[in-house]
Write an enzyme that holds these catalytic residues in place. Structure first.
Site, PDB file in Angstrom:
ATOM      1  N   CYS A 167      -1.520   0.795  -3.650  1.00 30.91           N
ATOM      2  CA  CYS A 167      -0.604   1.440  -2.722  1.00 30.91           C
ATOM      3  C   CYS A 167      -0.048   0.535  -1.685  1.00 30.91           C
ATOM      4  CB  CYS A 167      -1.164   2.691  -2.021  1.00 30.91           C
ATOM      5  SG  CYS A 167      -1.985   3.881  -3.252  1.00 30.91           S
ATOM      6  N   SER A 172       3.160  -5.094   4.174  1.00 33.53           N
ATOM      7  CA  SER A 172       2.470  -6.241   5.215  1.00 33.53           C
ATOM      8  C   SER A 172       1.227  -6.494   4.735  1.00 33.53           C
ATOM      9  CB  SER A 172       2.571  -5.488   6.327  1.00 33.53           C
ATOM     10  OG  SER A 172       3.642  -5.341   6.917  1.00 33.53           O
ATOM     11  N   LYS A 173       0.441  -5.801   3.939  1.00 32.58           N
ATOM     12  CA  LYS A 173      -0.867  -6.367   3.368  1.00 32.58           C
ATOM     13  C   LYS A 173      -0.678  -6.975   2.273  1.00 32.58           C
ATOM     14  CE  LYS A 173      -3.243  -1.750   5.241  1.00 32.58           C
ATOM     15  NZ  LYS A 173      -2.124  -1.060   5.382  1.00 32.58           N
ATOM     16  N   CYS A 300      -5.723   5.506   7.176  1.00 34.87           N
ATOM     17  CA  CYS A 300      -5.200   5.587   8.499  1.00 34.87           C
ATOM     18  C   CYS A 300      -5.553   6.921   9.122  1.00 34.87           C
ATOM     19  CB  CYS A 300      -4.074   5.223   8.863  1.00 34.87           C
ATOM     20  SG  CYS A 300      -2.611   5.844   7.793  1.00 34.87           S
TER      21      CYS A 300
END
Length: 699
Positions: A167, A172-173, A300
């Site tokens: 996902c 950014s990851k 998160c």
């Protein structure tokens, strides 16, 4: 414009100094009794820390960012950041301006207690903000929430690894994973598959990851993570991954500091409603893992229903084939709570159910609740070691809330292997395609286009030109040529018919529209770092002053509003430049920093974007603050125009809805409504993409 200004957003302003209180932001009350009751009863936060936990949640999220780990000019950028932008803030004496400080657990990452809006608006931080925006657009800096940097650090992919980011958007990851693969090898042999189920977010990935990272080892696909088709490699062998990042969709209560709209909406139902989907995505993801491989499952959210409950069920189903690795020692300096083996299950109204057997056999709860939501038995808990997971609470290190579990596959699951064999024999999962994917057409041996390019640019025989591809069946008409490494090429060829592949690699050539030039394609700045090492023609080292003259002129325009060209007579190296063929060339002062340019007999011009131009001037020691200030003004103007267009479209829609309510349908003023709506939708997509990319909103 004034018509759409809602007064409700202003009634809750504090009467003290005209500022918003921490409890109310833009009309949102930062309080929710169900939320407080739920987390108190879960016992995740020590009683003596509860008030600090709540007060931290009510504060705006600090700004954090990092310098790209594998960037060739990383040391220069870090020094520039420290000396030119951070030190002046510390020396300013401005009590309202707080300088960024290094994160204790991640070298090259920084955080300031100030919020995003404060950093953007504070005059003392204007130069820093402009630096971050410019370098982030190039991928040299990533403005990313601190806790979202954790999963890639735990995975630590190596250059030869096959990596899946399930996902991935906004990316950014994924960028971190690419950086890590490049840290030990500038041309890694492995690859990264970046997936997202949403088509628009997949497009964001292409912009964020492929364009910015300029890497040949990344592929963007668009698939449902819970129904991921079987992927294949050479000889139709099943593809299994060394590393899998499964950062799933979640209720997001760990993001309340940046998304205050969550406060009034939150109920226990948010986590319950997502548990099954999260488990299905995590289950499919862990199936992609090879023996000895590592997977990070992260959310998160701080809710055990979305966190430990999902991990516990994965371990339960794995029957010894999966092991929970202790993540805490891997990041010294990071403060995090250990996982729990007991938690409580509540419905929307905070009614508790001690066991699954207590759930009423009739009613909506039968479908909403599943046995996997309850804690493991004492016997199971001893085997699972759920204390090895990480829960980041906001008050521990002034961050957002986050959850991370590091899972290792230690053996194959026999039942899982049998399922794979059945799936391999069964018809492929058929999904409804809303868009037709363009095919990938790789250059074949002795392609005449390559003969043209090789001859014109003097490209060495060792360059793997058969790894260049276009997205058209009739390749001769392609406007762009992209480049990938060998393993990515193999992946595309073996999965193109079964996966929705959006794009891959880096753009290396763009179609030459200038009829004066003798070659079909010009070199793209995105691929020049890789290609110029193989070139013997149409490249030249020039003095630093010549490069400065060229780059300074790049932002200027002539009297007709056209990009200004530089008179060749101004260059010290004019004779050498004239010895090159007119057209696309590569110029450099330092061979590690080449730029694409165009030259004629009398003039020259760079072929680079505005951010790239500012970046190269910065590295040459030029003061670029004024240039970045100009670009900031342009961004503000563009954002205002986008808002005005959106407001105008909203006015049309409301007017049309009001008329329809009266039973009369009228034609909206402005011509072809369908075309107008499409233009506004495209504008809104561009605006939302820009906002998402610049905010690095890692939900």
């Amino acid at each position: 414009m004034g018509k759409f200004k809602s007064k409700k957003n202003f009634k809750n302003r504090s009467k003290s100094n005209g500022q918003w209180t921490q409890d109310r932001v833009v009309g949102v009350l930062k309080s929710n009794e169900k939320f407080f009751d739920f987390y108190k009863k879960q016992g995740l936060v020590p009683e003596e820390e509860w008030e600090q936990f709540v007060e931290t949640l009510k504060k705006d999220l600090p700004v954090s960012f990092r310098i790209q780990g594998c960037h060739k000019d990383r040391e220069i950028l870090c020094k520039e950041l420290e000396e030119r932008y951070i030190a002046p803030i510390a020396a300013s004496g401005d009590a309202g301006a707080l300088e960024p400080k290094p994160l204790a657990w991640y070298s090259g990452a920084y955080q300031t207690p100030m919020s995003r809006s404060e950093v953007r608006a504070h005059p003392t931080l204007a130069a820093l903000h402009n630096f971050l925006v410019t370098e982030a657009e190039l991928g040299n800096v990533s403005r990313q929430e601190a806790v979202s940097m954790i999963p890639p650090l735990l995975l630590k992919p190596e250059a030869h690894h096959h990596v899946l980011d399930v996902c991935a958007a906004p990316g950014s990851k994924t960028m971190q994973l690419i950086e890590m693969q490049h840290e030990t090898d500038p041309n890694p042999s492995g690859f990264i598959i970046a997936n997202d189920v949403d088509k628009k977010r997949s497009y964001l990935l292409c912009h964020q990851v492929l364009k910015r990272m300029k890497s040949a080892n990344c592929v963007v696909i668009c698939e449902d993570g819970a129904l991921m088709p079987n992927m294949r490699m050479k000889d139709d062998a099943a593809l299994r991954f060394d590393r899998v990042l499964c950062d799933v969709i979640c209720s997001g209560d760990g993001t309340m500091r940046k998304n205050p709209d969550i406060w009034p909406k939150w109920t226990p139902q948010e986590g319950l409603g997502l548990h099954k989907l999260q488990l299905s995505i995590a289950r499919k993801s862990v199936q992609q893992l090879k023996v000895g491989g590592l997977m990070v499952y992260s959310t998160c959210s701080m809710n055990p229903m979305e966190d430990e409950a999902v991990v516990a069920q994965l371990l339960r189903e794995g029957k010894g084939s999966l092991r929970l690795v202790d993540a805490h020692p891997r990041l010294p300096g990071l403060k995090a709570s250990r996982g729990v083996s007991t938690w409580k299950v509540f419905d929307r109204e905070m009614a508790e159910y001690a066991t699954f057997a207590d759930v009423p056999k009739e009613g909506p709860l039968v479908r909403a609740l599943t046995e996997s939501m309850w804690p493991p038995t004492e016997e199971e808990a001893k085997e699972m070691n759920l204390q090895n997971v990480m829960r980041l609470l906001p008050h521990q290190q002034d961050t957002g809330g986050f959850f991370v579990a590091l899972i290792e596959r230690v053996a194959e699951d026999k039942e899982e292997e049998e399922r794979r064999r059945v799936e391999a024999r069964a018809p492929a999962y058929k999904r409804q395609k809303m868009f037709k994917d363009e095919p990938f057409t790789f250059l074949k041996k002795d392609d005449e286009r390559w003969d043209d390019l090789k001859s014109y640019y003097g490209i060495d025989e060792s360059f793997p030109y058969e790894n260049l591809f276009n997205r058209l069946i009739e390749g001769d008409n392609a406007r762009q040529l992209f480049f990938v490494n060998e393993s990515v090429k193999e992946f595309i060829l073996n999965n193109m018919k079964t996966l929705s592949i959006q794009n891959a690699g880096m753009k290396m050539f763009g179609r030459n529209e200038n009829k004066v030039e003798k070659v079909r394609y010009r070199i793209s700045q995105e691929g020049v770092d890789t290609l110029h090492k193989y070139m013997s023609k149409q490249k030249m080292q020039i003095p630093k002053e010549d490069m400065l003259i060229l780059l300074r002129a790049a932002g200027k325009q002539d009297d007709k509003g056209q990009k200004a060209l530089v008179d060749m007579e101004k260059f010290e190296a004019k004779e050498g430049l004239r010895s090159l063929k007119s057209g696309s060339v590569v110029l450099y002062v330092d061979e590690t920093r080449p730029i694409c340019a165009w030259i004629g007999q009398r003039t020259a011009a760079p072929y680079i974007g505005k951010e790239e131009r500012i970046h190269h001037l910065r590295l040459l020691g030029e003061d670029v603050d004024s240039m970045e200030a100009i670009e900031k003004t342009k961004r503000k103007q563009k954002a205002m125009e986008a808002r005005e267009a959106a407001w105008a479209e909203k006015a049309k829609e409301e007017e049309k809805a009001a008329v329809k309510k009266e039973g009369v349908d009228v034609e909206v003023e402005g011509g072809d409504e369908g075309e107008g709506q499409q233009q506004v939708k495209r504008m809104k997509l561009d605006e939302s993409a820009d906002e998402e990319l610049k905010a690095e909103d890692e939900n």
